[in-house]
Design an enzyme around this catalytic site. Structure first.
Site, PDB file in Angstrom:
ATOM      1  CD  GLN B 116      16.500 -71.775 -72.481  1.00  0.00           C
ATOM      2  OE1 GLN B 116      16.051 -71.374 -73.540  1.00  0.00           O
ATOM      3  NE2 GLN B 116      15.997 -71.428 -71.319  1.00  0.00           N
ATOM      4  CB  SER B 119      11.156 -75.328 -75.688  1.00  0.00           C
ATOM      5  OG  SER B 119      10.968 -74.136 -75.001  1.00  0.00           O
ATOM      6  CB  SER B 153      18.476 -69.336 -80.278  1.00  0.00           C
ATOM      7  OG  SER B 153      17.155 -69.073 -79.975  1.00  0.00           O
ATOM      8  CD  GLU B 236      13.941 -66.921 -71.673  1.00  0.00           C
ATOM      9  OE1 GLU B 236      13.441 -67.717 -70.867  1.00  0.00           O
ATOM     10  OE2 GLU B 236      13.857 -67.044 -72.894  1.00  0.00           O
ATOM     11  CD  GLU B 369      -1.647 -65.782 -75.249  1.00  0.00           C
ATOM     12  OE1 GLU B 369      -0.451 -66.111 -75.471  1.00  0.00           O
ATOM     13  OE2 GLU B 369      -2.278 -65.040 -76.006  1.00  0.00           O
TER      14      GLU B 369
END
Lengths: 366, 399
Positions: B116, B119, B153, B236, B369
């Site tokens: 994926q 990020s 990953s 996810e 958070e």
């Protein structure tokens, strides 16, 4: 064996009956007004709950005029009573005293159970509210021969509402009419669950059980009481969370709802998680008690070690996040904080129950 | 589309036919998995022809249990988890027929591993701030991609990546994004190990330099990438679900075992902390079990969104206690050798590793958070914090 952690349809029906009764007759202003008189119990409310809804006889077998329901249903009632900080002697009379009497199994105890189920009598165990499962039982009361009892017990919850006291003495268990006891009201931290010192001076009682049976019956009742108290704590915590969320959504400061500040959102999200977890723990305890699961004592200890803290935290967050309003006498938050803190001492502290977990899970102290 | 009403019994019959035609004992693993996919028994809720039968999702458990009992090989879902959990549902929801037929079968069989590419160094929790650019070369019908991704990953074993890239910097940040299926073997894709706190490199950095992606590998419309990515992210977080943990399973197990076996390490202070965490771990287990029972009863609750938060905190506290309990041994670490594991192995290593690896639990897959914000806003209905980045063109945002 798998625990059933959900609510059955019949339990939800019972919940909504109790909730709507409490909404009509036990709003927080009413609770506070009664508490201020020093007589928090509302006999008319109790009668409707006890006989109209049949809550008093939930744990009493049908052949004795009760509902023959299980601890799961009693737990649901306690959730609602906790949500309303309702000043009714359900935990003391319909759970603790009832369980003690069920453990006696004599014609006299059966008769008393019949009366409890019918709502015609209220019964309180003459034991300190702090007495915990697994703790040594007190021997404050003695039998001076022929069933006349003397001595005194402090912090007896709901004694002032009771018609009959269950007295544990060295010679067995006795039913003593409350009228023949001296009741000295204590000033309680929790205004909604009155405490008294019970003093007996050669009071006559009816013997219900021999010493061994009596002690086993009381020990069993304390386990059940502690397990079901977790549900009261759950209901209380839920009210605190819901009210606080409602408040911070509507309250504006700095030109925005205070509930939009991340510092507050994270605190409330964590509290929600704690309450969701407390629900699983409390349900597990109720189901383990209902099915007589072999590991019920561990499940109860886990529920008590967890739910006490959640209820106190929820009530403390409720006071804090309401700001100044939360510190006032007219806002009901203080009733919940007082009940939560008192509940955390009732039937064993968190530390006591952790000690039981250590025993059951074989994690010995140094 | 009409849903077929496949019953548990029909599925059992199909499983029996599959096992008869391809006895697991004598059939090659990959051949068996191909046959299982073609029989519609891969993910029964997928459409016919795409590994499923349009059956209710709950019936998958029936198929899995029967195949497991028969000793059939599985598709190693741990190794291909990103493809199964994230790429597949997104391709199913947004892919063209051509894309679905091309990608889902090798994905499920595990012949093609997925990663994926979401990020970035400058876009983690604020994922929509991503800066990787994709520019259309209209003449070639290809997109040219430049940028850098991180925390990827499986990138070193992946054949394909799901990729989001910015296709219009003049639009507000959520609007100018497009979703692609990126060939990890394409020229310009460079995968570098990202060594982490444990000494291992579970993850990668992926550098994309002039990577050409055919327009046919775009998933969803140009500029609609954020909506597509939300589908991926929602999948996810569909976590735990079916997993059942025994009492004292998970991270509490090794520390409880050490406590029992090593009386000389016990102190009163550690005892209190251990009991507190043991109780919390048991309550977390019960909460997960309650959630599972809710799902089975068809009344899914919002508790799932909180479970990851609980496990992250508990894993960190328990593993921290474990290192402390070990006293002098806690000063030692088992092995700092740089390795490239294909999955996380919490129990195969020692306490120091667990302590360090658990730090990632409150960051990966959404930081604690961000998850607390999600619980506060979606479960409790609290208002979002005011923000000024939603309507500004991406190119004008502070970075």
């Amino acid at each position: 064996m798998t625990l059933d952690l959900l609510y059955a349809e019949t339990e939800e029906e019972l919940r909504s009956a109790v909730r709507s009764l409490l909404a009509d007759r036990c709003d927080s202003a009413t609770v506070l007004a009664r508490a201020e008189t020093g007589h928090p119990h509302d006999p008319a409310l109790w009668e409707t709950l006890a006989t109209g809804i049949g809550a008093a006889g939930l744990l009493v077998p049908e052949k004795l005029g009760g509902q023959g329901a299980s601890h799961r249903e009693a737990a649901v009632v306690l959730e609602e009573l906790g949500r309303a900080v309702a000043p009714v002697p359900f935990l003391t009379s319909s759970v603790l005293a009832t369980e003690i009497l069920l453990g006696c199994d004599t014609p006299e105890s059966a008769e008393l159970l019949r009366e409890l189920a019918s709502g015609s009598r209220i019964c309180a165990p003459a034991l300190p509210l702090t007495l915990a499962p697994g703790a040594p039982l007190p021997a404050a009361l003695r039998d001076s021969g022929e069933g006349t009892l003397s001595g005194s017990v402090t912090s007896v919850a709901d004694a002032v509402a009771a018609d009959v006291l269950l007295v544990l003495a060295d010679t067995g268990l006795y039913a003593v009419p409350a009228a023949s006891a001296e009741l000295t009201a204590q000033v309680p931290l929790d205004l909604t669950r009155p405490l008294a010192t019970v003093t007996l001076r050669e009071a006559a009682g009816i013997r219900l059980a021999d010493p061994a049976t009596a002690r086993a019956a009381v020990a069993g009742a304390l386990l059940t009481g502690a397990g079901l108290l977790a549900s009261e704590q759950l209901g209380l915590a839920e009210w605190c969370l819901t009210e606080t969320v409602r408040h911070v959504r509507g309250r504006h400061q700095f030109n925005r709802p205070v509930g939009s500040f991340q510092a507050l959102k994270h605190r409330l999200a964590r509290l929600w998680l704690d309450v969701a977890s407390a629900r699983a723990a409390a349900r597990a305890a109720a189901d383990a008690l209902a099915t007589g699961a072999p590991d019920a004592p561990l499940t109860v200890a886990v529920a008590q070690a967890y739910c006490s803290g959640v209820a106190v935290r929820a009530a403390e967050e409720c006071v804090q996040l309401h700001g100044g309003i939360g510190m006032t006498w007219e806002h009901p938050a203080h009733l919940y904080l007082k009940r939560a803190k008192a509940d955390s001492l009732a039937l064993g502290t968190t530390g006591h129950h952790r000690g039981l977990v250590a025993d059951f899970a074989e994690l010995p102290a140094p | 589309m009409t849903r077929s009403t496949v019953t548990a019994e029909e599925l059992s019959n199909r499983v029996r036919d599959l096992l008869a035609a391809h006895p697991p004992a004598t059939t090659d693993r990959t051949d068996f998995l191909r046959a299982r996919f073609d029989a519609g028994l891969a993910w029964v809720h997928y459409p016919e022809g795409l590994g499923g039968l349009g059956a209710p999702r709950t019936l998958q458990a029936v198929v899995d249990a029967e195949l497991e009992a028969a000793g059939a090989p599985d598709n190693d879902p741990r190794r291909i988890g990103i493809g199964l959990g994230m790429a597949a549902p997104t391709i199913l929801a947004y892919g063209t027929e051509e894309q679905k037929r091309r990608f889902l079968r090798p994905l499920w069989i595990g012949e093609e591993v997925w990663c994926q590419l979401f990020s970035e160094p400058g876009a983690g929790s604020d994922l929509a701030a991503l800066a990787t650019r994709a520019v259309l070369d209209e003449a070639a019908g290809e997109w040219v991609v430049d940028g850098q991704k991180v925390w990827t990953s499986s990138a070193h074993t992946a054949r394909w990546g799901i990729l989001i890239a910015r296709t219009d910097p003049a639009l507000p940040k959520h609007q100018g994004i497009t979703y692609f299926l990126c060939d990890m073997h394409a020229p310009g894709v460079e995968v570098r190990p990202l060594r982490q706190i444990t000494g291992e490199a579970e993850f990668n950095e992926v550098f994309l330099t002039g990577v050409r992606i055919p327009d046919a590998q775009r998933l969803g419309a140009v500029g609609e990438g954020w909506a597509v990515a939300r589908t991926t992210l929602m999948n996810e977080r569909v976590s735990i679900g079916g997993m059942r943990i025994p009492r004292e399973g998970g991270m509490i197990a090794p520390v409880a075992a050490t406590w029992r076996e090593r009386p000389e390490l016990r102190t009163h202070a550690l005892h209190q902390r251990l009991l507190e965490l043991w109780v919390e771990a048991e309550v977390a287990r019960l909460t997960g079990e309650r959630l599972r029972q809710q799902l089975v009863a068809g009344q899914p609750g919002p508790e799932g969104s909180g479970m990851k938060l609980t496990f992250a905190r508990l894993n960190q506290e328990i593993s921290g206690l474990e290192v402390e309990l070990l006293a002098e041994e806690g000063l030692a670490y088992d092995d700092w050798t740089m390795r490239r594991p294909e999955g996380v192995d919490f129990t195969g290593r020692e306490a120091g590793y667990r302590y360090l690896r658990a730090k990632g639990n409150s960051i990966e897959g959404g930081t604690s958070e961000i998850l607390l914000n999600i619980v506060a806003e979606r479960v409790l209905g609290l208002p979002p914090e005011p923000r000024d980045d939603k309507d500004l063109p991406w190119k004008d945002l502070a970075r």
